[in-house]
Design an enzyme around this catalytic site. Structure first.
Site, PDB file in Angstrom:
ATOM      1  N   THR A 202       0.856  -1.195   0.000  1.00 32.78           N
ATOM      2  CA  THR A 202       0.000   0.000   0.000  1.00 32.78           C
ATOM      3  C   THR A 202       0.885   1.236   0.000  1.00 32.78           C
ATOM      4  O   THR A 202       1.984   1.206   0.562  1.00 32.78           O
ATOM      5  CB  THR A 202      -0.874  -0.019   1.271  1.00 32.78           C
ATOM      6  OG1 THR A 202      -1.846  -1.044   1.120  1.00 32.78           O
ATOM      7  CG2 THR A 202      -1.589   1.305   1.519  1.00 32.78           C
ATOM      8  N   THR A 252      -0.472   1.767   6.942  1.00 24.09           N
ATOM      9  CA  THR A 252      -0.368   0.564   6.134  1.00 24.09           C
ATOM     10  C   THR A 252      -0.280  -0.635   7.052  1.00 24.09           C
ATOM     11  O   THR A 252       0.460  -0.607   8.040  1.00 24.09           O
ATOM     12  CB  THR A 252       0.857   0.592   5.202  1.00 24.09           C
ATOM     13  OG1 THR A 252       1.039  -0.716   4.628  1.00 24.09           O
ATOM     14  CG2 THR A 252       2.131   0.995   5.927  1.00 24.09           C
TER      15      THR A 252
END
Ligand code: ASP
Length: 336
Positions: A202, A252
Site C-alpha cells: 500500500t 499501512t
C-alpha cells in the site's frame, strides 16, 4: 524566510490579540516536510532480489522528488501528496494502481483517500476497477462532488463524468508476482492457513507546505485474495488516512485492526487532546494499540513543525522522507 517576515508573524499575533500563536508557529512558518510509504509487511533482507530492491528504492526517490518539487515551489501539501502517490501508483512494485494485488476472483478492486488538514476536506473511493489513478479520483470526489466517499459502480459512474480521470481495463493492473501471491494465498487458504504476506505495498504520503498546511493520502489494492467487496482502512478517513491542522497520518498494515482502532485519527487526537509529541503518539498507537489488539503494520506521520515519525512493527516498511532542513532518505528494513 526573510527576517521582516519572521518579525511580522509575532507582531501580527500581538496586534490581533491572537491567543493561539505560539513561538513554535512562527519558527515553523516556511518549513516544508514530506514523508511517504510504499507499505509495511514481510520484507526481510534477502527476500527481495537486488534488481527489484534497486527499482523500489529508485521509485521511492522519484516519489519524494515529485512531492518535494511541489513543496519547494511553494505548492500546496494537497498537490504534493497527490503527486507522490501517483508516482507510486504507476509503479508495478507497489500494491496500488499498477501492481495492485488480486482479489479472490482474480481481478482488482482499488481503494484510496485524501484529506486536507486545515479545511478538513476529504475524498475517498472504494472498490474501483477501471481507474488508473484512484488517488486522483478520490481528490475529484472531494473537489467536484458534495460527498466524501463513493464506492464500486457509483464511483465508476462518477468517474464517467470526469474527463480528466483516465480509465484502463481491469487487467491493466495485473503483474506476475501478484498473480503468484494470489495462487499462494489460495493454496494456503485451501489448507486452512492464513497467508502471512496477504498484504503489503500500500502507498501513502503526508506533507507540510510552506503555509503550514498538512495533507495526507493513501492508495491500495487492499489484501490479496479479498472477497465479498472487502474494503480496508486505506479509503476510510480516520482509519488509514487523517489530516488536521496539527498532524497528518497515512497507515499501512492489516486494515481491519486500523479500522477498529481509528489508527490515523488516534495518532493526531493524542497530540491534540493530551499534548503528546508526534513521536510518542505514533509509537503508542502503531506499536502499542495495534499490536495489543493482535494486528500489525506501520504508519507515516508528520506535524506542523515538520517532525516526522515512521513507526512499524513488521520486518520492513518501504519509506522515504524529506526533512525541513532538506535532508532526505529512503529505507526498507527495520535496521536502517
Ligand atoms: N491496509 C491495507 C488494507 O488493509 C493493506 C496494506 O496496508 O498493505 O487494505
Amino acid at each position: 524566510m526573510r527576517p521582516s517576515l519572521l518579525l511580522a508573524v509575532p507582531l501580527l499575533a500581538l496586534a490581533t490579540g491572537c491567543a493561539h500563536a505560539r513561538p513554535d508557529d512562527a519558527a515553523a512558518a516556511g518549513r516544508t516536510a514530506l514523508v511517504i510509504h510504499g507499505g509495511a509487511g514481510v520484507i526481510e533482507r534477502g527476500s527481495l532480489d537486488p534488481q527489484a530492491e534497486r527499482a523500489i528504492r529508485a521509485t521511492l526517490q522519484q516519489a519524494l522528488a515529485a512531492g518535494g518539487d511541489v513543496l519547494a515551489g511553494g505548492g500546496a501539501a494537497l498537490d504534493a501528496v497527490e503527486a507522490a502517490v501517483r508516482v507510486l501508483e504507476e509503479s508495478p512494485h507497489f500494491n496500488a494502481g499498477k501492481g495492485a494485488v488480486f482479489n479472490a476472483e482474480g481481478g482488482h478492486e482499488l481503494d484510496a483517500s485524501i484529506m486536507e488538514g486545515h479545511t478538513r476536506r476529504a475524498g475517498a473511493v472504494a472498490g474501483v476497477t477501471t481507474v488508473r489513478s484512484p488517488i486522483r479520483l478520490a481528490r475529484a470526489v472531494m473537489e467536484h462532488s458534495p460527498h466524501v466517499m463513493l464506492a464500486g459502480g457509483g464511483a465508476e459512474a462518477f468517474a464517467d463524468t470526469r474527463g480528466e480521470i483516465e480509465r484502463v481495463p481491469n487487467d491493466w493492473f495485473d503483474t506476475a508476482p501478484r498473480r503468484r501471491a494470489l495462487e499462494r494465498a489460495q493454496r494456503q487458504a485451501a489448507a486452512g492457513r492464513e497467508d502471512a504476506a496477504a498484504y503489503f505495498g500500500t502507498v501513502g504520503a503526508v506533507a507540510l507546505d510552506a503555509r503550514g498546511h498538512i495533507a495526507a493520502a493513501t492508495s491500495t489494492g487492499g489484501m490479496t485474495n479479498k472477497k465479498w467487496g472487502r474494503v480496508g482502512d486505506s479509503p476510510l478517513v480516520g482509519a488509514g488516512t487523517w489530516a488536521d491542522a496539527g498532524c497528518g497520518v497515512s497507515g499501512t498494515g492489516w486494515g481491519e485492526f486500523y479500522i477498529r482502532n481509528a489508527v490515523a485519527h488516534d495518532v493526531c487526537a493524542r497530540m491534540a487532546y493530551r499534548g503528546d509529541s508526534l513521536a510518542t503518539a505514533a509509537e503508542a498507537v502503531v506499536n502499542g494499540v495495534v499490536v495489543e489488539a493482535g494486528g500489525d503494520g506501520g504508519a507515516i506521520a508528520l506535524d506542523a513543525q515538520g517532525n516526522i515519525a515512521m513507526p512499524f512493527n513488521t520486518a520492513g516498511m518501504y519509506r522515504g522522507w524529506i526533512n525541513p532542513d532538506g535532508s532526505r532518505g529512503v529505507a526498507i528494513y527495520a535496521d536502517e
